[in-house]
Design an enzyme around this catalytic site. Structure first.
Site, PDB file in Angstrom:
ATOM      1  N   SER A  96       0.810  -1.207   0.000  1.00  0.00           N
ATOM      2  CA  SER A  96       0.000   0.000   0.000  1.00  0.00           C
ATOM      3  C   SER A  96       0.857   1.277   0.000  1.00  0.00           C
ATOM      4  O   SER A  96       1.561   1.547  -0.966  1.00  0.00           O
ATOM      5  CB  SER A  96      -0.947  -0.049   1.204  1.00  0.00           C
ATOM      6  N   ASP A 148      10.630   5.296  -9.982  1.00  0.00           N
ATOM      7  CA  ASP A 148      10.309   5.862 -11.289  1.00  0.00           C
ATOM      8  C   ASP A 148      11.210   7.042 -11.642  1.00  0.00           C
ATOM      9  O   ASP A 148      11.622   7.204 -12.793  1.00  0.00           O
ATOM     10  CB  ASP A 148       8.852   6.316 -11.323  1.00  0.00           C
ATOM     11  N   LYS A 173      -0.530  -4.101  -3.253  1.00  0.00           N
ATOM     12  CA  LYS A 173      -1.831  -3.553  -2.857  1.00  0.00           C
ATOM     13  C   LYS A 173      -1.900  -2.112  -3.328  1.00  0.00           C
ATOM     14  O   LYS A 173      -1.453  -1.193  -2.644  1.00  0.00           O
ATOM     15  CB  LYS A 173      -2.021  -3.638  -1.342  1.00  0.00           C
TER      16      LYS A 173
END
Length: 290
Positions: A200, A211, A225
Site C-alpha cells: 500500500s 520511477d 496492494k
C-alpha cells in the site's frame, strides 16, 4: 494500529486472501509477539480456540487484542508447520519510526504510515541527520501501509515539486497527484528496503522513488496492494470500506496484484546482512544531485 497505542500482542497484521486469515507483517520491536518468537509471514489460524478463518482484519484482531496482563493462545501456521503459542498481552505504546546511525549512513525504519509517522520521521531527521550523513536507508520491510496522505508527506522530504502518482478511478477518469515542498532531503543518496509484506503506502513511496531514479529499491518484490479505499463509519460503531480507485506510479505502472520489483534483488538475505548489503550499495552507485 495507526494510532500507535493499543493493548494486545504487538504486531502489524494484514489479511491473506488465499488462506482467508490474518498474518503477521511485522512484530513490533520488544513486543509480546516478538518475545514469543512470532515472525513476519506467520498465519494466525485461531485465537483461544476461536477460528479466525474468513474474518477480515478488523474483526479478527479483536480476538488477539485484550486487556494487558491476559494471555491469548494462538494457533500459528508457519510454512508447512502448525503450532500453538501463548502470548501475554501488554499495553503497546510505540513509535512507527526508529532511527539509528551506522557510520555515516542514517537508517530509518518505518513500521506503518499512521497519524504520527510524519512528525516522528521529522524528529528522527532532526536528531540524527547532520552534515556528515552520506546517505539514508528507508526500511519499509514488513510495513503494511496506512494513510495515503502520509505516503505523500514522506515523499515531500525527498522531492520538491513532482507528480508522484496517477489515480485510476474508472476506465476514463484519471487524476495526477502532485506534491509541493522544499525537499529537504532531495540531494541525499537514498535506498529503500522492501519485502513481500511491504504494501500500500509503502509501495506508493517506493514506486515514486524508483520511477524518478531518486534512489535504489532493494529487497524482494512487494505485496501488491494498489487500491485506494474510503472508510465510512456508522453511529452503531460499524463501518464500511469500499475501493474507489487504483493507484499507479508516476510512470503509470500498476501496483495492484503486481507489487514493486526491486532494482537490486536480495532474495534470501535478511536482518543485519541485508542492512550491510544496502550500506555497501552506497559505495558502488553514482549519485547525482537533483
Amino acid at each position: 494500529p495507526l494510532d500507535n497505542s493499543t493493548e494486545g500482542i504487538g504486531a502489524f497484521v494484514d489479511f491473506n486472501a488465499q488462506e482467508e486469515v490474518i498474518f503477521i507483517t511485522q512484530p513490533i520491536k520488544n513486543s509480546p509477539a516478538e518475545k514469543a518468537g512470532l515472525k513476519a509471514g506467520d498465519l494466525i489460524l485461531e485465537a483461544n480456540g476461536v477460528s479466525l478463518k474468513g474474518l477480515h482484519t478488523k474483526e479478527a484482531i479483536q480476538y488477539t487484542r485484550g486487556k494487558a496482563g491476559t494471555v491469548v493462545k494462538l494457533l500459528i501456521k508457519r510454512g508447512d508447520k502448525t503450532f500453538e503459542v501463548d502470548v501475554a498481552r501488554e499495553k503497546i505504546d510505540f513509535s512507527p519510526v526508529h532511527a539509528e546511525k551506522k557510520g555515516d549512513i542514517l537508517i530509518v525504519s518505518i513500521n506503518s504510515f499512521g497519524s504520527k509517522m510524519v512528525s516522528d520521521f521529522e524528529n528522527a531527521i532532526e536528531d540524527y541527520y547532520d552534515s556528515d550523513t552520506r546517505g539514508i536507508i528507508i526500511d519499509l520491510r514488513g510495513n503494511p501501509g496506512g494513510f495515503l496522505s502520509a505516503a505523500l508527506d514522506l515523499l515531500a522530504f525527498f522531492f520538491e515539486e513532482r507528480q508522484v502518482g496517477v489515480i485510476q478511478q474508472e476506465a476514463t477518469i484519471r487524476y495526477k497527484r502532485y506534491i509541493k515542498s522544499n525537499g529537504i532531503l532531495k540531494d541525499v543518496p537514498t535506498i529503500v528496503l522492501m519485502d513481500e509484506n511491504s504494501a500500500s503506502a509503502s509501495e506508493i513511496f517506493a514506486g515514486a522513488i524508483q520511477d524518478y531514479k531518486r534512489g535504489v529499491v532493494m529487497g524482494t518484490v512487494s505485496y501488491g496492494k494498489g487500491t485506494v479505499q474510503e472508510l465510512t463509519r456508522f453511529p452503531d460503531g460499524s463501518s464500511f470500506k469500499i475501493t474507489v480507485a487504483e493507484w499507479h506510479t508516476p510512470l503509470d505502472r500498476s501496483i495492484n496484484k503486481v507489487g514493486v520489483t526491486p532494482d537490486v534483488d536480495l532474495e534470501g538475505v535478511e536482518g543485519e546482512a541485508l542492512i550491510n548489503s544496502a550500506i555497501r550499495q552506497f559505495n558502488t552507485m553514482k549519485w547525482e544531485k537533483r
